[in-house]
Design a protein around this motif. Structure first.
Motif, PDB file in Angstrom:
ATOM      1  N   SER A  51       0.861  -1.178   0.000  1.00  0.00           N
ATOM      2  CA  SER A  51       0.000   0.000   0.000  1.00  0.00           C
ATOM      3  C   SER A  51       0.903   1.236   0.000  1.00  0.00           C
ATOM      4  O   SER A  51       2.065   1.179   0.432  1.00  0.00           O
ATOM      5  N   ALA A  52       0.367   2.349  -0.469  1.00  0.00           N
ATOM      6  CA  ALA A  52       1.147   3.594  -0.495  1.00  0.00           C
ATOM      7  C   ALA A  52       1.573   3.972   0.919  1.00  0.00           C
ATOM      8  O   ALA A  52       2.707   4.415   1.143  1.00  0.00           O
ATOM      9  N   GLU A  53       0.677   3.763   1.891  1.00  0.00           N
ATOM     10  CA  GLU A  53       0.993   4.088   3.285  1.00  0.00           C
ATOM     11  C   GLU A  53       2.141   3.219   3.815  1.00  0.00           C
ATOM     12  O   GLU A  53       3.051   3.711   4.473  1.00  0.00           O
ATOM     13  N   MET A  54       2.108   1.916   3.474  1.00  0.00           N
ATOM     14  CA  MET A  54       3.168   1.018   3.936  1.00  0.00           C
ATOM     15  C   MET A  54       4.490   1.370   3.259  1.00  0.00           C
ATOM     16  O   MET A  54       5.531   1.398   3.908  1.00  0.00           O
TER      17      MET A  54
ATOM     18  N   GLU B 122       5.477   4.263   2.145  1.00  0.00           N
ATOM     19  CA  GLU B 122       5.965   5.512   2.729  1.00  0.00           C
ATOM     20  C   GLU B 122       6.564   5.262   4.115  1.00  0.00           C
ATOM     21  O   GLU B 122       7.620   5.790   4.450  1.00  0.00           O
ATOM     22  N   PHE B 123       5.906   4.421   4.901  1.00  0.00           N
ATOM     23  CA  PHE B 123       6.411   4.098   6.230  1.00  0.00           C
ATOM     24  C   PHE B 123       7.771   3.406   6.136  1.00  0.00           C
ATOM     25  O   PHE B 123       8.698   3.743   6.861  1.00  0.00           O
ATOM     26  N   ILE B 124       7.902   2.438   5.226  1.00  0.00           N
ATOM     27  CA  ILE B 124       9.156   1.689   5.074  1.00  0.00           C
ATOM     28  C   ILE B 124      10.278   2.616   4.617  1.00  0.00           C
ATOM     29  O   ILE B 124      11.405   2.531   5.119  1.00  0.00           O
ATOM     30  N   VAL B 125       9.999   3.504   3.688  1.00  0.00           N
ATOM     31  CA  VAL B 125      11.016   4.463   3.240  1.00  0.00           C
ATOM     32  C   VAL B 125      11.476   5.308   4.423  1.00  0.00           C
ATOM     33  O   VAL B 125      12.680   5.513   4.625  1.00  0.00           O
ATOM     34  N   GLY B 126      10.552   5.761   5.247  1.00  0.00           N
ATOM     35  CA  GLY B 126      10.899   6.544   6.425  1.00  0.00           C
ATOM     36  C   GLY B 126      11.713   5.739   7.422  1.00  0.00           C
ATOM     37  O   GLY B 126      12.696   6.235   7.987  1.00  0.00           O
ATOM     38  N   PHE B 127      11.326   4.486   7.628  1.00  0.00           N
ATOM     39  CA  PHE B 127      12.063   3.614   8.553  1.00  0.00           C
ATOM     40  C   PHE B 127      13.481   3.381   8.052  1.00  0.00           C
ATOM     41  O   PHE B 127      14.441   3.505   8.800  1.00  0.00           O
ATOM     42  N   ARG B 128      13.608   3.038   6.774  1.00  0.00           N
ATOM     43  CA  ARG B 128      14.942   2.768   6.213  1.00  0.00           C
ATOM     44  C   ARG B 128      15.820   4.008   6.279  1.00  0.00           C
ATOM     45  O   ARG B 128      17.005   3.922   6.594  1.00  0.00           O
ATOM     46  N   SER B 129      15.250   5.162   6.000  1.00  0.00           N
ATOM     47  CA  SER B 129      16.014   6.398   6.071  1.00  0.00           C
ATOM     48  C   SER B 129      16.455   6.672   7.504  1.00  0.00           C
ATOM     49  O   SER B 129      17.609   6.999   7.760  1.00  0.00           O
TER      50      SER B 129
ATOM     51  N   SER C 195       3.659  -4.532  11.640  1.00  0.00           N
ATOM     52  CA  SER C 195       4.930  -4.042  11.112  1.00  0.00           C
ATOM     53  C   SER C 195       5.235  -2.627  11.573  1.00  0.00           C
ATOM     54  O   SER C 195       6.350  -2.327  12.003  1.00  0.00           O
ATOM     55  N   LYS C 196       4.250  -1.753  11.483  1.00  0.00           N
ATOM     56  CA  LYS C 196       4.475  -0.364  11.881  1.00  0.00           C
ATOM     57  C   LYS C 196       4.803  -0.271  13.368  1.00  0.00           C
ATOM     58  O   LYS C 196       5.707   0.460  13.765  1.00  0.00           O
ATOM     59  N   ALA C 197       4.088  -1.020  14.188  1.00  0.00           N
ATOM     60  CA  ALA C 197       4.346  -0.983  15.632  1.00  0.00           C
ATOM     61  C   ALA C 197       5.739  -1.530  15.944  1.00  0.00           C
ATOM     62  O   ALA C 197       6.506  -0.911  16.691  1.00  0.00           O
ATOM     63  N   PHE C 198       6.074  -2.673  15.370  1.00  0.00           N
ATOM     64  CA  PHE C 198       7.384  -3.268  15.648  1.00  0.00           C
ATOM     65  C   PHE C 198       8.508  -2.408  15.100  1.00  0.00           C
ATOM     66  O   PHE C 198       9.501  -2.152  15.792  1.00  0.00           O
ATOM     67  N   LEU C 199       8.390  -1.969  13.856  1.00  0.00           N
ATOM     68  CA  LEU C 199       9.473  -1.194  13.248  1.00  0.00           C
ATOM     69  C   LEU C 199       9.645   0.168  13.916  1.00  0.00           C
ATOM     70  O   LEU C 199      10.765   0.682  13.980  1.00  0.00           O
ATOM     71  N   ALA C 200       8.568   0.741  14.445  1.00  0.00           N
ATOM     72  CA  ALA C 200       8.704   2.005  15.189  1.00  0.00           C
ATOM     73  C   ALA C 200       9.554   1.770  16.434  1.00  0.00           C
ATOM     74  O   ALA C 200      10.465   2.548  16.738  1.00  0.00           O
ATOM     75  N   PHE C 201       9.283   0.676  17.155  1.00  0.00           N
ATOM     76  CA  PHE C 201      10.092   0.359  18.334  1.00  0.00           C
ATOM     77  C   PHE C 201      11.522   0.008  17.922  1.00  0.00           C
ATOM     78  O   PHE C 201      12.488   0.480  18.521  1.00  0.00           O
ATOM     79  N   ASN C 202      11.655  -0.799  16.874  1.00  0.00           N
ATOM     80  CA  ASN C 202      12.984  -1.169  16.386  1.00  0.00           C
ATOM     81  C   ASN C 202      13.760   0.068  15.951  1.00  0.00           C
ATOM     82  O   ASN C 202      14.988   0.116  16.096  1.00  0.00           O
ATOM     83  N   GLY C 203      13.056   1.083  15.472  1.00  0.00           N
ATOM     84  CA  GLY C 203      13.708   2.340  15.108  1.00  0.00           C
ATOM     85  C   GLY C 203      14.382   2.984  16.307  1.00  0.00           C
ATOM     86  O   GLY C 203      15.464   3.567  16.181  1.00  0.00           O
ATOM     87  N   HIS C 204      13.761   2.868  17.487  1.00  0.00           N
ATOM     88  CA  HIS C 204      14.410   3.391  18.699  1.00  0.00           C
ATOM     89  C   HIS C 204      15.688   2.610  18.975  1.00  0.00           C
ATOM     90  O   HIS C 204      16.716   3.200  19.301  1.00  0.00           O
ATOM     91  N   VAL C 205      15.613   1.297  18.871  1.00  0.00           N
ATOM     92  CA  VAL C 205      16.786   0.469  19.152  1.00  0.00           C
ATOM     93  C   VAL C 205      17.929   0.821  18.198  1.00  0.00           C
ATOM     94  O   VAL C 205      19.091   0.854  18.601  1.00  0.00           O
ATOM     95  N   LEU C 206      17.591   1.126  16.951  1.00  0.00           N
ATOM     96  CA  LEU C 206      18.623   1.473  15.969  1.00  0.00           C
ATOM     97  C   LEU C 206      19.113   2.915  16.090  1.00  0.00           C
ATOM     98  O   LEU C 206      20.296   3.182  15.909  1.00  0.00           O
ATOM     99  N   ASN C 207      18.198   3.847  16.357  1.00  0.00           N
ATOM    100  CA  ASN C 207      18.562   5.266  16.308  1.00  0.00           C
ATOM    101  C   ASN C 207      18.428   6.028  17.609  1.00  0.00           C
ATOM    102  O   ASN C 207      19.157   6.974  17.832  1.00  0.00           O
ATOM    103  N   GLY C 208      17.474   5.664  18.437  1.00  0.00           N
ATOM    104  CA  GLY C 208      17.226   6.427  19.651  1.00  0.00           C
ATOM    105  C   GLY C 208      17.939   5.876  20.862  1.00  0.00           C
ATOM    106  O   GLY C 208      17.896   6.468  21.935  1.00  0.00           O
TER     107      GLY C 208
END
Length: 192
Positions: free
Chosen positions: A13-16, A18-25, A53-66
């Motif tokens: 989906s366009a929303e997914m 966009e979310f993945i591009v933001g996560f990867r960036s 996916s959005k919930a897990f990757l948002a948390f994983n984003g903290h582990v990677l960046n925050g």
């Protein structure tokens, strides 16, 4: 062959997308590097369940960046999780990140051997032991904790535990879904 077939990016989906591009960036420090393997097999599998996916990757984003941990400390922990859990995908993906964080190939190979491998400073030995203890008994032992508490503040100690837990959970998913590393992810886990 994967137990859950990755959804081709063209079907996201366009929303997914966009979310993945933001996560990867975000995972690359705000820079989307198209020359680096995108994790199409993992992300395509995750795209089949956008809410999770959005919930897990948002948390994983903290582990990677925050996270308050250094990149080097984080990659030491993640590679040790991958070695203990025998997760080729995680090992391949994080070998690349470990190199970027300053690890040599020899050090990366020694991570698979664990804390008993010679040459680690006390701090790194304690990090490696913490992974083994968390995955084996669900708790960092008092002697290991004392060393870590002498090196890390409270937030870093919390990030350490959640980093190990996050990547242990991811390793379980990767192995259970039988997600294979992309062809361009050459490093394979040393055979034990």
């Amino acid at each position: 062959m994967a137990r859950i077939t990755p959804l081709p990016q063209s079907d996201w989906s366009a929303e997914m997308a966009e979310f993945i591009v933001g996560f990867r960036s975000a995972a690359r420090g705000g820079v989307l590097d198209e020359s680096r393997p995108a994790g199409a097999n993992l992300l395509g599998t995750m795209a089949r369940y956008p809410g999770l996916s959005k919930a897990f990757l948002a948390f994983n984003g903290h582990v990677l960046n925050g996270s308050t941990l250094s990149r080097r400390d984080r990659e030491l922990l993640v590679l040790r999780v991958a070695a203990v859990r025998q997760c080729d995908y995680e090992w391949a993906q994080h070998t690349l990140l470990a190199r970027e964080a300053g690890f040599t190939d020899e050090e990366i190979a020694r991570i698979a051997e664990g804390s008993e491998s010679s040459g680690w400073p006390e701090r790194d030995t304690a990090l490696l032991k913490s992974v083994d203890e968390l995955l084996g008994g669900g708790k960092i032992t008092a002697p290991t904790w004392r060393v870590l508490a002498g090196e890390f503040d409270e937030r870093q100690l919390m990030d350490l535990v959640f980093t190990v837990g996050t990547y242990a959970m991811l390793a379980m998913a990767l192995r259970s879904f039988e997600i294979e590393p992309e062809d361009e992810l050459v490093p394979h886990l040393p055979v034990r």
